[in-house]
Design a protein around this motif. Structure first.
Motif, mmCIF file in Angstrom:
data_model
loop_
_atom_site.group_PDB
_atom_site.id
_atom_site.type_symbol
_atom_site.label_atom_id
_atom_site.label_comp_id
_atom_site.label_asym_id
_atom_site.label_seq_id
_atom_site.Cartn_x
_atom_site.Cartn_y
_atom_site.Cartn_z
ATOM 1 N N ARG A 111 -6.211 8.290 8.603
ATOM 2 C CA ARG A 111 -6.569 8.482 7.200
ATOM 3 C C ARG A 111 -7.943 7.929 6.886
ATOM 4 N NH1 ARG A 111 -6.367 11.599 5.720
ATOM 5 N NH2 ARG A 111 -5.905 11.512 3.497
ATOM 6 N N ASP A 153 -11.009 12.980 5.573
ATOM 7 C CA ASP A 153 -10.257 13.870 4.694
ATOM 8 C C ASP A 153 -9.748 15.082 5.469
ATOM 9 O OD1 ASP A 153 -10.620 12.275 2.460
ATOM 10 O OD2 ASP A 153 -12.515 13.252 1.932
ATOM 11 N N VAL A 207 1.543 12.935 6.037
ATOM 12 C CA VAL A 207 0.394 12.036 5.937
ATOM 13 C C VAL A 207 -0.700 12.630 5.057
ATOM 14 C CG1 VAL A 207 -1.437 10.911 7.272
ATOM 15 C CG2 VAL A 207 0.897 11.010 8.178
ATOM 16 N N MET A 218 -0.969 11.609 1.383
ATOM 17 C CA MET A 218 -1.079 10.193 1.036
ATOM 18 C C MET A 218 -2.363 9.866 0.279
ATOM 19 S SD MET A 218 0.306 8.264 4.457
ATOM 20 C CE MET A 218 2.024 8.394 4.991
ATOM 21 N N ARG A 223 -6.241 8.505 -0.291
ATOM 22 C CA ARG A 223 -6.918 7.297 0.161
ATOM 23 C C ARG A 223 -6.041 6.057 0.048
ATOM 24 N NH1 ARG A 223 -11.041 8.179 3.586
ATOM 25 N NH2 ARG A 223 -12.454 9.773 2.802
ATOM 26 N N ARG A 224 -5.046 6.101 -0.832
ATOM 27 C CA ARG A 224 -4.171 4.941 -1.022
ATOM 28 C C ARG A 224 -2.991 5.043 -0.050
ATOM 29 N NH1 ARG A 224 -5.181 2.086 -5.619
ATOM 30 N NH2 ARG A 224 -3.038 1.309 -5.682
ATOM 31 N N THR A 225 -3.305 4.876 1.219
ATOM 32 C CA THR A 225 -2.295 4.995 2.260
ATOM 33 C C THR A 225 -1.322 3.827 2.172
ATOM 34 O OG1 THR A 225 -3.971 6.017 3.658
ATOM 35 C CG2 THR A 225 -1.947 5.313 4.732
ATOM 36 N N TYR A 244 2.516 2.624 6.560
ATOM 37 C CA TYR A 244 1.841 3.514 7.508
ATOM 38 C C TYR A 244 0.711 2.768 8.220
ATOM 39 C CZ TYR A 244 -0.422 7.660 9.430
ATOM 40 O OH TYR A 244 -0.962 8.583 10.286
ATOM 41 N N ARG A 245 0.020 1.909 7.503
ATOM 42 C CA ARG A 245 -1.047 1.105 8.105
ATOM 43 C C ARG A 245 -0.490 0.163 9.178
ATOM 44 N NH1 ARG A 245 -5.676 3.684 7.127
ATOM 45 N NH2 ARG A 245 -6.189 3.877 4.912
#
Length: 287
Positions: A66, A69, A82, A85, A87-89, A93-94
């Protein structure tokens, strides 16, 4: 992986486009970097992504992480889309998807002990007390072949191979399910490269983590991967089981890459497993 099994990561018709300047500074247009890229990675599997510089390998990794784009298609991780999601992942997931890059020193603060990079990863996710984070950092340092004493060293006091072990420890400390290895061994000398590759394979056997292994080195990808995909100018021209692809490549571009590749690493996954089993039968500890 078995085609009937549910993949951990499912990439379908992925497209990525970058906005670039035209001949006039006021005119901008979109350049397509990836076109309809499709592949799957199962739990505990290594998928090697190979191709020449500029083929879109790193962009594929960035899209999954992520950091780029998505212009079209879908990326599904453990059933979750995914691409939606933004930009605010989510932090989950991180945690589950980590990365190891070519230059570990570039992401380490030269004024901080390397152990802080590992404990900070836990702190950012709100995991454990300070003492628990320290104990977990010591655990993963030992796992990657370092010692607790290395926690208090500065980047300038460590070799390139040791710094890459720190980078792997930082990725492992959150117990990820997928690690994107983007040219993770290409900057290392051959001896250190082999050590890091074997470390990654050992970690996979111990934890069941999956890898997307991005590299231009066909010898490395043949050594580490269960399956391989070949990228050319943003398009996946061929993919398949590693042994079959190297022994009978279907696409002319794949054949040209293999023909131009230097001698590969002497032991692939099957040979390495057989050698380890032979050592065990003989009563010799595994390397």
């Amino acid at each position: 992986m078995n085609d009937t099994a549910t993949p951990l990561l499912d990439v379908r018709d992925l497209c990525v486009r970058y906005e670039t300047s035209g001949a006039s500074s006021w005119r901008r247009h979109l350049t397509t970097v990836l076109r309809d890229v499709t592949f799957r990675i199962g739990a505990g599997e290594t998928y090697g992504l190979v191709g020449e510089s500029g083929s879109g390998k790193s962009t594929t990794g960035r899209a999954i992480l992520r950091l780029a784009d998505i212009g079209g298609g879908a990326i599904t991780f453990d059933g979750q889309d995914v691409a939606t999601m933004g930009r605010r992942t989510p932090l989950a997931y991180r945690r589950d998807v980590q990365a190891v890059y070519q230059d570990p020193g570039a992401s380490l603060n030269p004024r901080h002990h390397v152990g802080r990079a590992v404990t900070d990863a836990l702190r950012r996710h709100g995991l454990g007390s300070a003492a628990e984070r320290r104990a977990r950092a010591e655990e993963v340092f030992v796992q990657v072949g370092l010692t607790a004493d290395h926690l208090t060293r500065y980047p300038s006091e460590m070799s390139g191979g040791q710094l890459q072990r720190v980078a792997i420890a930082r990725a492992l400390v959150l117990n990820p399910r997928l690690i994107v290895c983007d040219e993770a061994v290409s900057a290392l000398d051959l001896s250190t490269q082999s050590q890091i590759i074997n470390l990654l394979m050992d970690v996979q056997e111990q934890t069941g983590v999956s890898y997307l292994f991005i590299t231009h080195d066909l010898g490395v990808v043949r050594h580490v991967s269960h399956r391989v995909g070949v990228l050319r100018a943003g398009e996946l021209v061929e993919q398949g089981e590693t042994k079959a692809l190297f022994e009978a490549p279907l696409h002319e571009y794949t054949r040209s890459l293999i023909a131009a590749s230097p001698a590969s690493h002497p032991q692939g996954r099957d040979e390495r497993r057989a050698a380890r089993q032979a050592r065990r039968r003989a009563g010799v500890g595994a390397a």
